[in-house]
Design an enzyme around this catalytic site. Structure first.
Site, PDB file in Angstrom:
ATOM      1  N   ASP A 180      43.911  46.137  42.549  1.00  0.00           N
ATOM      2  CA  ASP A 180      42.664  45.363  42.575  1.00  0.00           C
ATOM      3  C   ASP A 180      41.588  45.916  43.526  1.00  0.00           C
ATOM      4  O   ASP A 180      40.427  45.583  43.397  1.00  0.00           O
ATOM      5  CB  ASP A 180      42.954  43.908  42.969  1.00  0.00           C
ATOM      6  CG  ASP A 180      43.930  43.237  42.015  1.00  0.00           C
ATOM      7  OD1 ASP A 180      44.048  43.696  40.872  1.00  0.00           O
ATOM      8  OD2 ASP A 180      44.579  42.255  42.422  1.00  0.00           O
ATOM      9  N   GLU A 201      38.794  39.626  34.791  1.00  0.00           N
ATOM     10  CA  GLU A 201      39.546  38.380  34.544  1.00  0.00           C
ATOM     11  C   GLU A 201      39.079  37.249  35.457  1.00  0.00           C
ATOM     12  O   GLU A 201      39.244  36.087  35.134  1.00  0.00           O
ATOM     13  CB  GLU A 201      41.051  38.611  34.719  1.00  0.00           C
ATOM     14  CG  GLU A 201      41.450  39.054  36.113  1.00  0.00           C
ATOM     15  CD  GLU A 201      42.949  39.266  36.283  1.00  0.00           C
ATOM     16  OE1 GLU A 201      43.726  38.960  35.366  1.00  0.00           O
ATOM     17  OE2 GLU A 201      43.331  39.738  37.365  1.00  0.00           O
ATOM     18  N   ARG A 244      35.231  42.427  18.531  1.00  0.00           N
ATOM     19  CA  ARG A 244      36.658  42.264  18.805  1.00  0.00           C
ATOM     20  C   ARG A 244      36.879  42.140  20.308  1.00  0.00           C
ATOM     21  O   ARG A 244      36.075  42.645  21.099  1.00  0.00           O
ATOM     22  CB  ARG A 244      37.448  43.495  18.328  1.00  0.00           C
ATOM     23  CG  ARG A 244      37.358  43.761  16.838  1.00  0.00           C
ATOM     24  CD  ARG A 244      38.222  42.781  16.048  1.00  0.00           C
ATOM     25  NE  ARG A 244      38.285  43.112  14.635  1.00  0.00           N
ATOM     26  CZ  ARG A 244      37.384  42.778  13.721  1.00  0.00           C
ATOM     27  NH1 ARG A 244      36.300  42.097  14.064  1.00  0.00           N
ATOM     28  NH2 ARG A 244      37.547  43.108  12.450  1.00  0.00           N
TER      29      ARG A 244
HETATM   30  O1  F6P Z   1      47.126  41.980  41.834  1.00  0.00           O
HETATM   31  C1  F6P Z   1      47.414  42.816  40.763  1.00  0.00           C
HETATM   32  C2  F6P Z   1      47.313  42.068  39.459  1.00  0.00           C
HETATM   33  O2  F6P Z   1      47.615  42.984  38.418  1.00  0.00           O
HETATM   34  C3  F6P Z   1      45.992  41.382  39.205  1.00  0.00           C
HETATM   35  O3  F6P Z   1      44.986  42.261  38.799  1.00  0.00           O
HETATM   36  C4  F6P Z   1      46.392  40.358  38.179  1.00  0.00           C
HETATM   37  O4  F6P Z   1      45.562  39.238  38.243  1.00  0.00           O
HETATM   38  C5  F6P Z   1      47.793  39.980  38.589  1.00  0.00           C
HETATM   39  O5  F6P Z   1      48.273  41.027  39.408  1.00  0.00           O
HETATM   40  C6  F6P Z   1      48.752  39.753  37.452  1.00  0.00           C
HETATM   41  O6  F6P Z   1      49.942  39.304  38.000  1.00  0.00           O
HETATM   42  P1  F6P Z   1      51.312  39.203  37.172  1.00  0.00           P
HETATM   43  O7  F6P Z   1      51.827  40.594  36.989  1.00  0.00           O
HETATM   44  O8  F6P Z   1      52.178  38.383  38.060  1.00  0.00           O
HETATM   45  O9  F6P Z   1      50.973  38.584  35.872  1.00  0.00           O
END
Ligand code: F6P
Length: 362
Positions: free
Chosen positions: A152, A250, A277
């Site tokens: 991130d 997200e 899409r």
């Molecule tokens: O912190 C890394 C991350 O991939 C984020 O970008 C994402 O919101 C989250 O982890 C997803 O977490 P999990 O793998 O627990 O679904």
């Protein structure tokens, strides 16, 4: 011989293995013993075979492997004091009093809490007769050093976290693939990217792929964003562009802190007559081989982490190893976490300029 533990915690990130390799080899190079803690804090609480001595050759090939080869897990027991006491006991039984942890801000804060509690945990172990006073006596202090492993790039005080450039590369590759099919059909694509509450991956992917429009948490969509987006998209089409790419983080929100979703964006683009899409990149962004940058970053930071362990005094606050303007530096772990939390607070308070300023200050 000093014994140094290394573990990975929280979501995996490409480059984590490089940091384990560097810590193990730098520890051995400095005449210390290195121990891998398997499955994150879970391994610390379970002890036994989950804490394993690593020799030089045990980390051979780690540099180019994605994910984390020593595993990671979310551990409920470590959130409780009883779990942390058991973890302390397991460490003492193995003779370990220094931990290098590669993980996100949550994992690193947990580690510092453990450090602060360490003397009282040892007292409890003696009181409860789980260990003898002479067993705990040599382990007065726990050294913690943090390495930031996360795709991130959301921790303040470092320009890059281990994994973010690999993830960015993966996102760009994926968008390049989407581009060819989008151009063929003259379609629009809404691509959803990860990043939790941080827009770095999305912003950089937008620049690196020449996307038409992006949505990120730090600069929420302002009232009228729908028309604004359409004006820009139509302008690009009028200039002859055969595809439209909108990237949405997200964690994207509007100025009222409502989520901006890929479906909402799709509906608007479709409403304007574009065949649209949605592509959710998901965990593809977190997987695969680390990019060269993350191999380099994790190696240099792992080396620095062992130096920090060896130079630590009981008064030194736990450091986190950062990269600032291409230099590997140490910063106080808790300060970096506190500054990161200020960004989230500024967004919550709708002080978006402050949020951007704080991100810039990183
Ligand atoms: O912190 C890394 C991350 O991939 C984020 O970008 C994402 O919101 C989250 O982890 C997803 O977490 P999990 O793998 O627990 O679904």
């Amino acid at each position: 011989k000093r014994r140094i533990g290394v573990m990975t915690s929280g979501g995996d990130a490409p480059g984590m293995n490089g940091s384990v390799r560097a810590v193990v080899r730098m520890a051995i190079h400095n005449n210390c013993e290195a121990y891998a803690i398997y499955e994150g804090y879970d391994g610390l609480v379970k002890g036994g075979d989950m804490i394993k001595e690593m020799k030089w050759e045990d980390v051979r090939g780690f540099l180019s492997e994605g994910g984390t080869l020593i595993g990671t897990a979310r551990c409920k027991e470590f959130m409780e004091r009883d779990g942390r006491r058991t973890a302390a006991k397991n460490m003492i039984l193995k003779g370990i009093d220094a931990l290098v942890i590669c993980g996100g801000d949550g994992s690193l804060t947990g580690a510092d809490k453990f450090r602060a509690e360490w003397p009282s945990l040892l007292e409890e172990l003696v009181e409860k007769k789980e260990l003898k006073p002479e067993q705990v006596a040599p382990f007065k202090h726990l050294n913690i050093v943090g390495l930031v492993g996360s795709i991130d790039n959301d921790l303040s005080m470092t320009d890059a976290t281990i994994g973010c450039y690999s993830s960015l590369a993966r996102i760009c590759e994926a968008i390049d693939s989407v581009d060819t099919t989008a151009t063929s059909h003259q379609r629009a694509f809404v691509v959803e990217t990860m990043g939790r509450h941080c827009g770095w991956l999305t912003l950089m992917a937008g620049v690196a792929t020449g996307s038409d429009f992006i949505f990120i948490p730090e600069k929420p969509a302002e009232p009228g964003w729908q028309e604004n987006m359409l004006t820009i998209v139509k302008k690009h089409r009028a200039m002859g562009k055969r595809k439209t790419i909108v990237i949405v983080a997200e964690g994207a929100i509007d100025t009222e802190l409502n989520k901006v979703t890929p479906q909402q964006i799709k509906d608007i683009l479709s409403g304007a007559g574009l065949d649209t899409r949605i592509t959710t990149l998901g965990h593809v962004q977190r997987g695969g081989q680390p990019a060269a940058y993350d191999r380099m970053l994790s190696t240099l930071q792992g080396v620095e982490a062992v130096k920090a362990v060896l130079e630590a005094t009981p008064e030194t606050p736990s450091p986190v190893i950062c990269m600032i303007e291409n230099k590997i530096v140490r910063r106080p772990l808790l300060e970096a976490v506190a500054q990161t939390k200020e960004v989230a607070k500024a967004i919550e308070d709708k002080d978006f300029d402050k949020a951007m300023r704080l991100r810039d200050a990183e």
